[in-house]
Design a protein around this motif. Structure first.
Motif, PDB file in Angstrom:
ATOM      1  N   GLN A  84       0.809  -1.216   0.000  1.00  0.00           N
ATOM      2  CA  GLN A  84       0.000   0.000   0.000  1.00  0.00           C
ATOM      3  C   GLN A  84       0.841   1.264   0.000  1.00  0.00           C
ATOM      4  O   GLN A  84       0.315   2.342  -0.291  1.00  0.00           O
ATOM      5  CB  GLN A  84      -0.937  -0.010   1.207  1.00  0.00           C
ATOM      6  CG  GLN A  84      -2.037  -1.061   1.101  1.00  0.00           C
ATOM      7  CD  GLN A  84      -2.920  -1.110   2.325  1.00  0.00           C
ATOM      8  OE1 GLN A  84      -2.461  -1.336   3.442  1.00  0.00           O
ATOM      9  NE2 GLN A  84      -4.209  -0.872   2.133  1.00  0.00           N
ATOM     10  N   TYR A 100       0.113   1.560  -6.210  1.00  0.00           N
ATOM     11  CA  TYR A 100      -0.757   0.584  -5.541  1.00  0.00           C
ATOM     12  C   TYR A 100      -2.212   0.718  -5.977  1.00  0.00           C
ATOM     13  O   TYR A 100      -2.867  -0.269  -6.336  1.00  0.00           O
ATOM     14  CB  TYR A 100      -0.645   0.729  -4.020  1.00  0.00           C
ATOM     15  CG  TYR A 100      -1.795   0.080  -3.284  1.00  0.00           C
ATOM     16  CD1 TYR A 100      -1.903  -1.302  -3.211  1.00  0.00           C
ATOM     17  CD2 TYR A 100      -2.799   0.855  -2.690  1.00  0.00           C
ATOM     18  CE1 TYR A 100      -2.971  -1.903  -2.556  1.00  0.00           C
ATOM     19  CE2 TYR A 100      -3.867   0.262  -2.039  1.00  0.00           C
ATOM     20  CZ  TYR A 100      -3.943  -1.114  -1.976  1.00  0.00           C
ATOM     21  OH  TYR A 100      -5.010  -1.702  -1.354  1.00  0.00           O
ATOM     22  N   VAL A 101      -2.765   1.935  -5.954  1.00  0.00           N
ATOM     23  CA  VAL A 101      -4.177   2.126  -6.290  1.00  0.00           C
ATOM     24  C   VAL A 101      -4.459   1.652  -7.712  1.00  0.00           C
ATOM     25  O   VAL A 101      -5.445   0.955  -7.969  1.00  0.00           O
ATOM     26  CB  VAL A 101      -4.590   3.607  -6.117  1.00  0.00           C
ATOM     27  CG1 VAL A 101      -5.995   3.839  -6.664  1.00  0.00           C
ATOM     28  CG2 VAL A 101      -4.536   3.997  -4.642  1.00  0.00           C
ATOM     29  N   SER A 126      -2.902  -0.587  -9.321  1.00  0.00           N
ATOM     30  CA  SER A 126      -2.777  -2.044  -9.388  1.00  0.00           C
ATOM     31  C   SER A 126      -4.050  -2.749  -8.948  1.00  0.00           C
ATOM     32  O   SER A 126      -4.314  -3.883  -9.361  1.00  0.00           O
ATOM     33  CB  SER A 126      -1.600  -2.512  -8.528  1.00  0.00           C
ATOM     34  OG  SER A 126      -1.887  -2.405  -7.138  1.00  0.00           O
ATOM     35  N   THR A 127      -4.864  -2.087  -8.100  1.00  0.00           N
ATOM     36  CA  THR A 127      -6.094  -2.728  -7.642  1.00  0.00           C
ATOM     37  C   THR A 127      -7.110  -2.872  -8.771  1.00  0.00           C
ATOM     38  O   THR A 127      -8.029  -3.689  -8.669  1.00  0.00           O
ATOM     39  CB  THR A 127      -6.738  -1.951  -6.479  1.00  0.00           C
ATOM     40  OG1 THR A 127      -7.159  -0.646  -6.931  1.00  0.00           O
ATOM     41  CG2 THR A 127      -5.768  -1.788  -5.317  1.00  0.00           C
ATOM     42  N   TRP A 128      -6.967  -2.099  -9.835  1.00  0.00           N
ATOM     43  CA  TRP A 128      -7.871  -2.236 -10.981  1.00  0.00           C
ATOM     44  C   TRP A 128      -7.608  -3.538 -11.735  1.00  0.00           C
ATOM     45  O   TRP A 128      -8.438  -3.991 -12.511  1.00  0.00           O
ATOM     46  CB  TRP A 128      -7.711  -1.042 -11.925  1.00  0.00           C
ATOM     47  CG  TRP A 128      -8.259   0.240 -11.365  1.00  0.00           C
ATOM     48  CD1 TRP A 128      -8.221   0.639 -10.062  1.00  0.00           C
ATOM     49  CD2 TRP A 128      -8.917   1.280 -12.078  1.00  0.00           C
ATOM     50  NE1 TRP A 128      -8.810   1.871  -9.919  1.00  0.00           N
ATOM     51  CE2 TRP A 128      -9.248   2.283 -11.147  1.00  0.00           C
ATOM     52  CE3 TRP A 128      -9.255   1.464 -13.413  1.00  0.00           C
ATOM     53  CZ2 TRP A 128      -9.898   3.458 -11.504  1.00  0.00           C
ATOM     54  CZ3 TRP A 128      -9.903   2.634 -13.782  1.00  0.00           C
ATOM     55  CH2 TRP A 128     -10.220   3.624 -12.834  1.00  0.00           C
ATOM     56  N   GLN A 139      -7.771  -6.619  -8.125  1.00  0.00           N
ATOM     57  CA  GLN A 139      -9.048  -6.894  -7.469  1.00  0.00           C
ATOM     58  C   GLN A 139      -9.809  -7.907  -8.331  1.00  0.00           C
ATOM     59  O   GLN A 139     -10.474  -7.572  -9.302  1.00  0.00           O
ATOM     60  CB  GLN A 139      -9.861  -5.608  -7.320  1.00  0.00           C
ATOM     61  CG  GLN A 139     -11.281  -5.797  -6.783  1.00  0.00           C
ATOM     62  CD  GLN A 139     -11.350  -6.600  -5.497  1.00  0.00           C
ATOM     63  OE1 GLN A 139     -11.260  -7.829  -5.511  1.00  0.00           O
ATOM     64  NE2 GLN A 139     -11.516  -5.904  -4.384  1.00  0.00           N
ATOM     65  N   THR A 193     -14.787   7.077 -10.265  1.00  0.00           N
ATOM     66  CA  THR A 193     -13.970   7.057  -9.041  1.00  0.00           C
ATOM     67  C   THR A 193     -13.245   8.375  -8.801  1.00  0.00           C
ATOM     68  O   THR A 193     -12.398   8.457  -7.901  1.00  0.00           O
ATOM     69  CB  THR A 193     -12.939   5.916  -9.102  1.00  0.00           C
ATOM     70  OG1 THR A 193     -12.104   6.095 -10.259  1.00  0.00           O
ATOM     71  CG2 THR A 193     -13.638   4.572  -9.181  1.00  0.00           C
ATOM     72  N   ALA A 195     -14.293   5.084  -4.147  1.00  0.00           N
ATOM     73  CA  ALA A 195     -12.838   5.146  -4.020  1.00  0.00           C
ATOM     74  C   ALA A 195     -12.166   4.586  -5.264  1.00  0.00           C
ATOM     75  O   ALA A 195     -12.616   3.576  -5.814  1.00  0.00           O
ATOM     76  CB  ALA A 195     -12.386   4.360  -2.793  1.00  0.00           C
ATOM     77  N   ASP A 212      -9.445   3.117  -5.166  1.00  0.00           N
ATOM     78  CA  ASP A 212      -8.882   1.869  -4.662  1.00  0.00           C
ATOM     79  C   ASP A 212      -9.998   0.819  -4.664  1.00  0.00           C
ATOM     80  O   ASP A 212     -10.943   0.898  -3.872  1.00  0.00           O
ATOM     81  CB  ASP A 212      -8.344   2.079  -3.245  1.00  0.00           C
ATOM     82  CG  ASP A 212      -7.738   0.818  -2.646  1.00  0.00           C
ATOM     83  OD1 ASP A 212      -7.883  -0.264  -3.237  1.00  0.00           O
ATOM     84  OD2 ASP A 212      -7.133   0.914  -1.562  1.00  0.00           O
ATOM     85  N   LEU A 259     -10.081  -2.114  -3.619  1.00  0.00           N
ATOM     86  CA  LEU A 259     -10.205  -2.887  -2.384  1.00  0.00           C
ATOM     87  C   LEU A 259     -11.082  -2.148  -1.369  1.00  0.00           C
ATOM     88  O   LEU A 259     -11.777  -2.778  -0.564  1.00  0.00           O
ATOM     89  CB  LEU A 259      -8.834  -3.175  -1.790  1.00  0.00           C
ATOM     90  CG  LEU A 259      -7.929  -4.097  -2.616  1.00  0.00           C
ATOM     91  CD1 LEU A 259      -6.609  -4.324  -1.896  1.00  0.00           C
ATOM     92  CD2 LEU A 259      -8.612  -5.416  -2.917  1.00  0.00           C
ATOM     93  N   GLN A 260     -11.067  -0.815  -1.409  1.00  0.00           N
ATOM     94  CA  GLN A 260     -11.936  -0.054  -0.513  1.00  0.00           C
ATOM     95  C   GLN A 260     -13.408  -0.184  -0.904  1.00  0.00           C
ATOM     96  O   GLN A 260     -14.291  -0.004  -0.070  1.00  0.00           O
ATOM     97  CB  GLN A 260     -11.529   1.422  -0.519  1.00  0.00           C
ATOM     98  CG  GLN A 260     -10.204   1.710   0.175  1.00  0.00           C
ATOM     99  CD  GLN A 260      -9.927   3.194   0.281  1.00  0.00           C
ATOM    100  OE1 GLN A 260     -10.838   4.011   0.352  1.00  0.00           O
ATOM    101  NE2 GLN A 260      -8.650   3.551   0.293  1.00  0.00           N
TER     102      GLN A 260
END
Length: 435
Positions: free
Chosen positions: A63, A68-69, A71-73, A76, A250, A256, A258, A260-261
């Protein structure tokens, strides 16, 4: 995670095995297994343990990375997992109907397959948290550890709910597949709007239905061959449009960036992400099919996929336990976030998967499916199945909402076995029909 790729007991010869492999879409098994491994890898990169003169420190190196943010696309994968689950549920439902079963048989079989592996986990968590409390472990430390261990259990509640809905949702899909998807998308947006307007985060729990059922319905379309009949150009355009839509969605401050959020409770961006992921899977279906014709790929997928649910449930408790053992024996801990630490993540993943497979082997008895119904018998009546669903899904829902604690673990250790026991009962078909 339920419906792990495994060979039936009657497949006793090489010819039987080859026949079963030929009948399956092994890409489904590959994606499901890859999702589980990716979840495990993400978790071990989100927890960095260091030991120094000032004591033990815990950070989140993943994180802290600037990308990082973004990468969540990609990382996730839970929307994709529910899409794959929808494919498996559609084929499982058709198989149940083909052999003369019905909705009660399907729901009971799926819930048992999902929650049987959780029975020993809740028992171990109850004992562990009880002993730690009795030994006077600082409350803050215990709460932090329990929160981490219990975080994956939300999946049991969410997936259990979708499995209970499969017979009804399949009927809606057969009558109006695209309108059903549109209605679920509108409901998901309405729940988010109500959540934002009211300021009550718990309102978002209502989206456990629309968001994950939407992804599941995409899996129904996949099982029907809908995505396979679309042109590659259309799939590329739809996938790109989904990701493009997420940029303004977003960026307005409601959802968010992110992903994951946006997971617990699930929110509208995950439904959009599910569409793009489903299209991308179809685009690479051909190469993945060729990959799954190799013995190495088949062996890896069947080795890990057979125990996918157990690996998923146990990987965080085992990760924490392995770190504890390493600290006790004095193994060196590289500084989290350094090049050396990142290089050791592959080793950590292999060790953790090996430990999880060892646990799965020891608990294999608790991860067996329900036997098929004998002639003249049926699953319990709907009131009994509803009570069993409440007993199994309830503790996982409590972990998701209240976080793991000794009391919640104890409820799970008592209620989940009761629910599984109720679901494994059979009754004469005439009695079940009257219920």
């Amino acid at each position: 995670m339920s419906q792990q790729p495994s060979l039936p007991q009657q497949a006793t010869s090489a010819q039987d095995v080859r026949g079963i492999i030929a009948e399956r879409d092994l890409v489904v098994d590959l994606i499901r297994t890859a999702c589980v491994v990716l979840v495990v890898f993400v978790h071990i990169t989100m927890v960095g343990v260091s030991a120094g003169p000032d004591g033990i420190g815990v950070t989140s190196p993943l994180q802290d990375l600037p990308w990082y943010v973004a990468s969540t696309w990609i990382g996730q994968v839970m929307p994709l997992f529910f899409v794959v689950g929808g494919f498996a549920s559609a084929t499982g439902w058709r198989s149940t109907v083909a052999r003369g079963g019905g909705a009660r048989d399907f729901v009971a079989s799926r819930l048992v397959r999902l929650f049987r592996p959780a029975v020993p986990l809740f028992a171990v968590l109850t004992v562990g948290l009880g002993v730690a409390t009795a030994l006077g472990t600082p409350r803050d430390l215990l709460d932090e550890v329990a929160f981490g261990i219990g975080s994956p259990l939300w999946f049991l509640a969410a997936y259990g709910i979708t499995q209970c809905c499969v017979p009804f949702m399949v009927r809606l899909h057969e009558r109006a597949p695209l309108r059903t998807l549109a209605a679920l998308l509108v409901l998901a947006a309405a729940v988010d709007a109500l959540r934002f307007a009211s300021g009550v985060a718990e309102v978002g729990l209502l989206n456990l239905g629309p968001v994950w059922l939407f992804a599941q319905q995409l899996g129904f379309l996949w099982a029907d061959g809908w995505f396979a009949r679309r042109s590659r150009l259309l799939l590329v355009v739809v996938a790109a449009a989904g990701y493009a839509l997420l940029v303004p969605v977003t960026s307005i401050g409601l959802w968010a960036p992110d992903m994951l959020q946006d997971l617990n409770p699930p929110m509208l961006p995950l439904a959009v992400l599910a569409v793009s992921q489903a299209c991308l899977v179809q685009l690479v279906h051909g190469p993945l099919t060729r990959l799954m014709r190799t013995r190495a790929a088949q062996g890896t997928v069947f080795l890990l996929g057979r125990d996918g649910m157990t690996i998923y449930l146990w990987h965080l408790p085992l990760f924490i336990a392995l770190n504890g053992v390493a600290l006790l024996v004095g193994l060196p801990f590289p500084e989290p976030g350094t090049a050396t630490w990142w290089a050791t993540r592959a080793v950590a993943l292999v060790v953790l998967l090996a430990a999880a497979l060892g646990v799965a082997r020891a608990l294999r008895r608790s991860d067996r499916p329900l036997p098929r119904l004998l002639a003249g018998t049926d699953r319990p009546a709907w009131p009994v199945i509803a009570l069993a669903a409440l007993c199994t899904i309830g503790p996982a829902f409590a972990v998701m909402q209240l976080h793991l604690s000794f009391g919640v673990a104890l409820c799970g250790a008592v209620l989940v076995p009761i629910g599984v026991r109720l679901l494994t009962r059979t009754v004469p078909a005439s009695i079940a029909a009257r219920g």
